[in-house]
Design an enzyme around this catalytic site. Sequence first.
Site, PDB file in Angstrom:
ATOM      1  N   ALA A  70       1.234   0.819   9.719  1.00  0.00           N
ATOM      2  CA  ALA A  70       2.329   0.034  10.296  1.00  0.00           C
ATOM      3  C   ALA A  70       2.305  -1.394   9.787  1.00  0.00           C
ATOM      4  CB  ALA A  70       2.236   0.058  11.823  1.00  0.00           C
ATOM      5  N   SER A  71       1.108  -1.961   9.639  1.00  0.00           N
ATOM      6  CA  SER A  71       1.023  -3.334   9.138  1.00  0.00           C
ATOM      7  C   SER A  71       1.542  -3.432   7.703  1.00  0.00           C
ATOM      8  CB  SER A  71      -0.418  -3.850   9.233  1.00  0.00           C
ATOM      9  OG  SER A  71      -1.259  -3.256   8.261  1.00  0.00           O
ATOM     10  N   LYS A  72       1.308  -2.392   6.902  1.00  0.00           N
ATOM     11  CA  LYS A  72       1.782  -2.413   5.526  1.00  0.00           C
ATOM     12  C   LYS A  72       3.273  -2.098   5.431  1.00  0.00           C
ATOM     13  CE  LYS A  72      -1.878  -3.728   3.331  1.00  0.00           C
ATOM     14  NZ  LYS A  72      -1.881  -5.023   2.590  1.00  0.00           N
ATOM     15  N   TYR A 131      -2.941   0.439  10.585  1.00  0.00           N
ATOM     16  CA  TYR A 131      -2.975  -0.136   9.237  1.00  0.00           C
ATOM     17  C   TYR A 131      -1.675   0.179   8.496  1.00  0.00           C
ATOM     18  CZ  TYR A 131      -4.106  -0.710   4.313  1.00  0.00           C
ATOM     19  OH  TYR A 131      -4.058  -1.073   2.999  1.00  0.00           O
ATOM     20  N   SER A 158       0.840  -1.195   0.000  1.00  0.00           N
ATOM     21  CA  SER A 158       0.000   0.000   0.000  1.00  0.00           C
ATOM     22  C   SER A 158       0.870   1.237   0.000  1.00  0.00           C
ATOM     23  CB  SER A 158      -0.899   0.012   1.240  1.00  0.00           C
ATOM     24  OG  SER A 158      -1.606   1.229   1.356  1.00  0.00           O
TER      25      SER A 158
END
Length: 246
Positions: free
Chosen positions: A159-161, A157, A144
């Site tokens: 951070a997860s990407k 979100y 992303s």
Amino acid sequence: MANEPLSGKTALVTGASSGIGEATAHALARDGARVALAARREQALDGVASDVEREYDAETLVVPTDVRDESSVAETVETTVEAFGHLDVLVNNAGLARGESVEEMTTDQYAAMMETNVDGVFYATREAIPHLRETDGNLVFVGSFAGQYPRPFNPVYAASKWWVRGFAHSVEARVGADGVAVTVVNPTEVRTEFGSAYGESFAERFEEGEVTEPEEVAEAIAFAAGQEKSTVSELDLYRRDKFSGF
């Protein structure tokens, strides 16, 4: 065939019941792949499979999967290989987004997003790598824009990407010498039902043509999946006006 670069190959797509995953299933089948469709919503998967089979006369496999459950993911990969004989492409697409600020997000909301976006990617990658080594396969991660730049309205979100990108490129360094290609595809906003977990989805928020369409992302994924000798390490798909306000 020249117009079917994935002829004879098997692809597994997570999050295949809608949006980018659904569009990717179509693009890979069009390019000749047999496609295993993984997501939690079995009825939706059945609909996607029927459409793909009818449009491309392609072989499909519906595998209901919860990527947050490592045993479910392991069974999905095993079922795919048993059905089709091998695995050539894994598309790590399943993802979840929430928009709460850090101080508003509950622990359960945090856990659900991380278990989907991080743990699910790890489980699928771990299970697929041995098979991709055997086929000199392609491992594609849907990243992303949020994994490249700060995203103040959904930092967890983002951070997860960021994790997905770091993980993918580190895996790339590990398995490249074994013949496995690794690609991260980073779209900006895509007009899908994504985001509906915390209110208005991108499909509701944007009119057609305002932002990236799922089919555009699917084309990038199919391009990456079709590479035989090289790795397309990272592909950024930004709408053309994305940086106009910077």
